[in-house]
Scaffold this motif. Structure first.
Motif, short mmCIF file in Angstrom:
data_model
loop_
_atom_site.label_atom_id
_atom_site.label_comp_id
_atom_site.label_asym_id
_atom_site.label_seq_id
_atom_site.Cartn_x
_atom_site.Cartn_y
_atom_site.Cartn_z
N ALA A 140 48.59 46.65 34.44
CA ALA A 140 48.91 47.34 35.47
C ALA A 140 50.61 47.32 35.78
O ALA A 140 51.23 48.31 36.01
CB ALA A 140 48.27 47.08 36.83
N LEU A 141 51.11 46.23 35.24
CA LEU A 141 52.84 46.19 35.53
C LEU A 141 53.16 45.43 34.32
O LEU A 141 54.04 44.55 34.15
CB LEU A 141 53.00 45.17 36.67
CG LEU A 141 52.94 45.80 38.25
CD1 LEU A 141 53.33 44.97 39.22
CD2 LEU A 141 53.92 47.09 38.31
N GLY A 142 52.55 45.93 33.15
CA GLY A 142 53.04 45.45 31.72
C GLY A 142 54.32 45.31 31.40
O GLY A 142 55.17 46.35 31.66
N VAL A 143 54.98 44.38 30.74
CA VAL A 143 56.38 44.36 30.48
C VAL A 143 56.14 44.12 28.72
O VAL A 143 55.44 43.47 28.42
CB VAL A 143 57.23 43.18 31.13
CG1 VAL A 143 57.11 43.29 32.55
CG2 VAL A 143 56.75 41.87 30.92
N ASP A 144 57.30 44.66 28.23
CA ASP A 144 57.67 44.89 26.70
C ASP A 144 57.70 43.15 26.35
O ASP A 144 58.62 42.51 27.10
CB ASP A 144 58.37 45.60 26.37
CG ASP A 144 58.40 46.88 26.43
OD1 ASP A 144 56.93 47.66 26.59
OD2 ASP A 144 59.20 47.82 26.54
N GLY A 145 56.98 42.91 25.37
CA GLY A 145 57.18 41.38 25.11
C GLY A 145 56.28 40.36 25.60
O GLY A 145 56.33 39.18 25.37
N GLY A 146 55.57 40.67 26.55
CA GLY A 146 54.71 39.76 27.22
C GLY A 146 53.83 39.23 26.45
O GLY A 146 53.38 37.79 26.72
N ALA A 147 53.02 40.10 25.51
CA ALA A 147 51.82 39.26 24.65
C ALA A 147 52.73 38.32 23.68
O ALA A 147 52.05 37.40 23.32
CB ALA A 147 51.25 40.18 24.06
N ALA A 148 53.91 38.61 23.29
CA ALA A 148 54.49 37.78 22.41
C ALA A 148 54.93 36.68 22.98
O ALA A 148 54.77 35.35 22.71
CB ALA A 148 55.92 38.21 21.72
N VAL A 149 55.20 36.64 24.38
CA VAL A 149 55.41 35.44 25.05
C VAL A 149 54.20 34.43 25.27
O VAL A 149 54.22 33.22 24.94
CB VAL A 149 56.03 35.55 26.55
CG1 VAL A 149 55.83 34.36 27.56
CG2 VAL A 149 57.39 36.32 26.49
N ALA A 150 53.18 35.30 25.29
CA ALA A 150 51.83 34.11 25.36
C ALA A 150 51.75 33.65 23.94
O ALA A 150 51.32 32.26 24.03
CB ALA A 150 50.89 35.28 25.68
N ALA A 151 51.99 34.27 22.92
CA ALA A 151 51.62 33.78 21.54
C ALA A 151 52.56 32.73 21.30
O ALA A 151 52.08 31.63 20.81
CB ALA A 151 51.60 35.05 20.54
#
Length: 200
Positions: free
Chosen positions: A19-30
């Protein structure tokens, strides 16, 4: 010195497609999972926060009123609603090394991890300040989402509460470049050390 890691709001709604996705968020998680694999033993506490907003109401004005556009400054579209997939941790984040879970924003605006309360375990209901004092934590490392909002607020509060703070600039992602750069500068000016998680 006793050190804690704050993992701020690495949730589905704040990563790509949310809903408020930021670019690079999934990479931060990984990347956080990789970091925890090699560094978790260096922390006495690994504390992860989540926005956990109520489904009913506007959460103290945090959600824009129905039919009105959010201003994306202090009103937002619904996000991280309790019990929905968007409120869950991103699947790339390994939760097994998280020792304390924090929920914040239950019925009210909440950006800093210090606004939340421990969810579950021996410290259930405690504030972060109480947890840090109980464990004698003097050093805090910070990573997560979003640089220009909840990471910023959490880092500034940690400094204000007298902790030595490092912000891992390679383990954060922000909403916008300009506001993220400003937030990083503000955190540094307040006394946080801007560092890389690999020590370089």
């Amino acid at each position: 010195m006793t050190r804690a890691l704050f993992i701020i709001d690495v949730q589905n709604d704040f990563t790509e497609g949310g809903a408020l996705g930021v670019d690079g968020g999934a990479a931060v998680a990984a990347h956080l999972t990789s970091y925890l694999e090699r560094a978790a033993d260096g922390y006495s506490l690994v504390i992860a926060s989540r926005d956990w907003h109520n489904a009913d109401g506007d959460n103290g004005g945090h959600f824009a009123p129905v039919g009105e556009e959010p201003n994306f400054l202090d009103t937002w579209p619904p996000h991280c609603v309790a019990g929905t997939p968007g409120a869950e941790y991103h699947p790339a984040l390994d939760q097994s090394r998280i020792t304390i879970h924090v929920k914040k924003g239950q019925g009210e605006p909440a950006y800093s991890i210090f606004d939340g309360h421990v969810d579950g375990g021996a410290s259930d209901g405690a504030t972060i300040t109480e947890v840090l004092e109980e464990h004698g934590v003097t050093e805090v490392d910070i990573a997560g989402i979003a640089t220009d909002y909840c990471v910023r607020a959490s880092a500034l509060d940690a400094v204000e509460h007298g902790r030595h703070v490092r912000v891992f600039t390679d383990l954060i992602a922000g909403v916008a470049r300009e506001t993220s750069d400003a937030a990083i500068a503000e955190m540094g000016h307040a006394g946080a050390i801007l560092a890389s998680s690999d020590g370089e």
